[in-house]
Design a protein around this motif. Structure first.
Motif, PDB file in Angstrom:
ATOM      1  N   THR A 361       0.880 -15.889  31.310  1.00 31.81           N
ATOM      2  CA  THR A 361       0.721 -15.313  29.962  1.00 31.81           C
ATOM      3  C   THR A 361      -0.255 -16.124  29.106  1.00 31.81           C
ATOM      4  N   ASP A 411       3.486 -23.769  33.164  1.00 33.77           N
ATOM      5  CA  ASP A 411       4.458 -24.832  33.466  1.00 33.77           C
ATOM      6  C   ASP A 411       5.491 -24.433  34.521  1.00 33.77           C
ATOM      7  N   SER A 413       5.288 -22.155  36.896  1.00 38.36           N
ATOM      8  CA  SER A 413       4.655 -22.021  38.211  1.00 38.36           C
ATOM      9  C   SER A 413       4.299 -23.376  38.794  1.00 38.36           C
ATOM     10  N   SER A 440       8.678 -22.249  28.956  1.00 35.67           N
ATOM     11  CA  SER A 440       9.307 -20.934  29.067  1.00 35.67           C
ATOM     12  C   SER A 440       8.789 -20.197  30.296  1.00 35.67           C
ATOM     13  N   ILE A 443       6.658 -14.776  30.614  1.00 30.76           N
ATOM     14  CA  ILE A 443       6.415 -13.397  31.049  1.00 30.76           C
ATOM     15  C   ILE A 443       7.734 -12.680  31.302  1.00 30.76           C
TER      16      ILE A 443
HETATM   17  C1  LIG Z   1       7.718 -16.895  44.378  1.00 39.75           C
HETATM   18  C2  LIG Z   1       8.086 -16.269  43.082  1.00 39.75           C
HETATM   19  N1  LIG Z   1       9.281 -16.528  42.528  1.00 39.75           N
HETATM   20  C3  LIG Z   1       9.600 -15.975  41.348  1.00 39.75           C
HETATM   21  C4  LIG Z   1       8.750 -15.120  40.715  1.00 39.75           C
HETATM   22  C5  LIG Z   1       9.167 -14.423  39.436  1.00 39.75           C
HETATM   23  N2  LIG Z   1       8.404 -14.925  38.311  1.00 39.75           N
HETATM   24  C6  LIG Z   1       7.307 -14.310  37.878  1.00 39.75           C
HETATM   25  S1  LIG Z   1       6.622 -15.057  36.580  1.00 39.75           S
HETATM   26  C7  LIG Z   1       7.841 -16.251  36.572  1.00 39.75           C
HETATM   27  C8  LIG Z   1       7.846 -17.315  35.546  1.00 39.75           C
HETATM   28  C9  LIG Z   1       6.488 -17.719  35.096  1.00 39.75           C
HETATM   29  O1  LIG Z   1       6.598 -18.757  34.165  1.00 39.75           O
HETATM   30  P1  LIG Z   1       5.352 -19.674  33.899  1.00 39.75           P
HETATM   31  O2  LIG Z   1       4.711 -19.998  35.183  1.00 39.75           O
HETATM   32  O3  LIG Z   1       5.756 -20.787  33.018  1.00 39.75           O
HETATM   33  O4  LIG Z   1       4.349 -18.698  33.141  1.00 39.75           O
HETATM   34  P2  LIG Z   1       4.538 -18.031  31.687  1.00 39.75           P
HETATM   35  O5  LIG Z   1       5.277 -16.753  31.928  1.00 39.75           O
HETATM   36  O6  LIG Z   1       5.298 -18.970  30.828  1.00 39.75           O
HETATM   37  O7  LIG Z   1       3.162 -17.770  31.200  1.00 39.75           O
HETATM   38  C10 LIG Z   1       8.739 -16.045  37.585  1.00 39.75           C
HETATM   39  C11 LIG Z   1       9.886 -16.912  37.860  1.00 39.75           C
HETATM   40  C12 LIG Z   1       7.495 -14.888  41.330  1.00 39.75           C
HETATM   41  N3  LIG Z   1       6.582 -14.091  40.795  1.00 39.75           N
HETATM   42  N4  LIG Z   1       7.194 -15.487  42.499  1.00 39.75           N
END
Ligand SMILES: Cc1ncc(C[n+]2csc(CCOP(=O)(O)OP(=O)(O)O)c2C)c(N)n1
Ligand SMILES: [Mg+2]
Length: 521
Positions: A361, A411, A413, A440, A443
């Motif tokens: 995001t 963070d 990821s 957080s 997304i």
């Molecule tokens: C292997 C895997 N596990 C879980 C997910 C589900 N998932 C998609 S986005 C996300 C969280 C992303 O958080 P972050 O990386 O901090 O990005 P932000 O949304 O804060 O920008 C998760 C757990 C996924 N896409 N792939």
């Protein structure tokens, strides 16, 4: 010579020079063979998802496979998510999965598992040689299979006794199949559609988003008055000043639908017909607008760039591509937000940079802020399986040691494969990691509402919140040998990024930002 020595020698002869490894007992002869064949560089990765993601990054940038050396079924399983991303990227990649000795399997020892069943869904080619004499020839075939257009994961399952037994013979490299030429009738039919005067979109994917493809596509689009778009998550997009710009199809279905609205013809060049990333209650899965006809100019394994060039020549032989003009944002003052981080990156991005983009995001503002920066490559999360970015950056940096790499990491990821930082340090890779620290799973916070789930309490939100405790990325990085700093304002971030880019070797900057759409802390 034993099987492992013949195997590694053959890999070297086939142009494989890097092996991202997390070995175990069954791979010890392979490990030992690396000293006999110094042209194959073993890179230690502390988790298999790092090894597979690095092999993906390497393959995307080098255009030839690296090896990921994995330990039996469990090691492979740890690496699967990034093999999934590699499969979606059509990356040439060779997975070598060690297995128990052939005669040991029937004893069902603790690490015994169905490696073929685990490897099958991500592999375009899979083999388990049973004899040492066959091993090297199978390896040469595996490399050629990995390189077969458009590129794929080839998995070689290596029984320990096939590896350690004498009688290995290196095998010669095999010819790699060329991309299939697109027939004149197909190009002619696409030209006729583009001449119809009806609204047309040319949707680019695969090799079409490399410089040569973009130039041809831009010529064709200019000649026909068509619009150009590219797939949402390209494996490797070349962009920046001097290269024709192409807008990516949006991740959010309603935004993608708006981009495609009104088009009567969608011409696919190395891309698939667009679909919504997820299903939403009551929403269509296909993003092809009603009344829009889909035409396939070239599939991924075809000579996509050649087809686009022929198309442009048919439409207007003299048409020239429309290059992106150089332009950079000014260095921003004030608060650090996703938007000001993007502006700083756009202002400072070095020429020839490789971006591993897993900003999620927080990356919303990056494409606009970097569009007119000097030419660079943009690698995206092709298969949506997070935990790709830091490993991918390692592989790209090893494939292209003279180019600066930026890992733009959300963070959440980052934490999946955080141990990639140790490989950044071990190999002294010129990677600047920027952590978009919004504390957080932002997304998912957004998707919770979009899918229509009713979440009223803290129980649901606490699964999407990365605070309590706050992650300290500078401590994590320095603990793995990567110099790190934290930025809380835009000028701090700019100064830290300038310093990191000026010094060789890995760096990490934790950029503390609010989640998208919320005010700065
Ligand atoms: C292997 C895997 N596990 C879980 C997910 C589900 N998932 C998609 S986005 C996300 C969280 C992303 O958080 P972050 O990386 O901090 O990005 P932000 O949304 O804060 O920008 C998760 C757990 C996924 N896409 N792939
Ligand atoms: Mg986050």
């Amino acid at each position: 010579m034993n099987g492992a020595q013949a195997l590694v020698r053959t890999l070297a002869d086939c142009g494989v020079d890097t092996c991202f490894s997390n070995p175990g007992t069954s791979e010890m002869h392979f490990v030992a063979a690396l000293d006999a064949v110094p042209s194959v560089h073993g890179v230690l990765c502390l988790f298999e998802g790092v090894a597979t993601g690095a092999a993906d990054g390497y393959g995307r940038m080098a255009g030839r496979p690296a090896t990921a050396l994995l330990h039996l079924g469990p090691g492979l399983a740890n690496g699967l998510a990034n093999l999934h991303n590699a499969r979606r990227a059509c990356t040439p990649l060779l997975a070598v999965v060690g297995d128990h000795a052939t005669y040991h399997k029937r004893f069902d020892a603790p690490l015994e598992s169905d490696i073929g069943a685990l490897a099958g869904p991500v592999s375009g080619w899979i083999r388990r040689p049973a004899r040492t004499a066959d091993l090297a020839a199978d390896a040469a075939e595996a490399v050629a299979a990995a390189m077969a257009p458009p590129g794929q994961v080839a998995t070689l399952i290596l029984p320990a006794d096939v590896s350690w037994s004498e009688g290995g013979q290196p095998a010669a490299p095999l010819a790699v199949r060329a991309p299939a030429p697109v027939p004149d009738e197909v190009t002619g039919a696409a030209a006729a559609v583009l001449r119809s005067g009806e609204p047309c979109v040319i949707l680019l994917g695969g090799t079409a988003v490399r410089r040569e493809g973009l130039q041809a596509a831009s010529r064709a689009a200019q000649a026909a008055g068509a619009r150009l778009l590219c797939e949402t998550f390209p494996a490797r997009l070349e962009r920046g000043a001097g290269i024709p710009a192409v807008e990516r199809l949006a991740y959010l279905a309603e935004m993608a639908a708006a981009q495609l609205a009104g088009s009567r013809h969608l011409i696919l060049a190395g891309a698939r017909a667009p679909v919504s990333f997820f299903a939403y209650p009551g929403q269509p899965s296909s993003l092809v607008p009603g009344g829009c006809q889909v035409h396939v100019l070239a599939e991924r394994g075809d000579d996509v760039c050649g087809a686009l060039a022929s198309l442009a020549d048919l439409l207007a032989p003299g048409a020239t591509p429309l290059p992106q003009q150089p332009q950079r944002p000014a260095l921003p003052a004030g608060e650090l937000t996703g938007e000001s981080v993007a502006a700083v990156i756009g202002a400072l991005l070095p020429e020839g940079a490789i971006i591993s983009d897993e900003a999620n995001t927080s990356g919303l503002y990056l494409p606009a802020a970097t569009a007119g920066a000097p030419p660079h490559d943009w690698l995206t999360l092709t298969g949506g399986a997070i935990g790709q970015g830091l490993p991918l950056a390692a592989g790209a940096a090893i494939a292209c040691p003279d180019r600066p790499v930026l890992a733009l990491e959300a963070d959440g990821s980052a934490m999946y494969t955080i141990s990639a930082l140790w490989t950044h340090a071990r190999e002294q890779l010129d990677i600047t990691t920027i952590i978009f620290s919004n504390r957080s799973y932002a997304i998912l916070d957004m998707e919770l509402d979009r899918v229509g789930a009713v979440a009223t309490g803290q129980a649901a939100r606490s699964l999407l919140d990365l605070s309590r405790p706050d992650l300290d990325f500078t401590a994590l990085a320095t603990g793995m040998g990567v110099p790190a700093s934290r930025a809380d304002t835009a000028p701090e971030f700019a100064a830290q990024l300038q310093r990191a880019l000026a010094e060789p070797g890995p760096h990490l900057i934790e950029a503390t930002i609010p989640p998208l759409g919320r005010p700065a802390r």
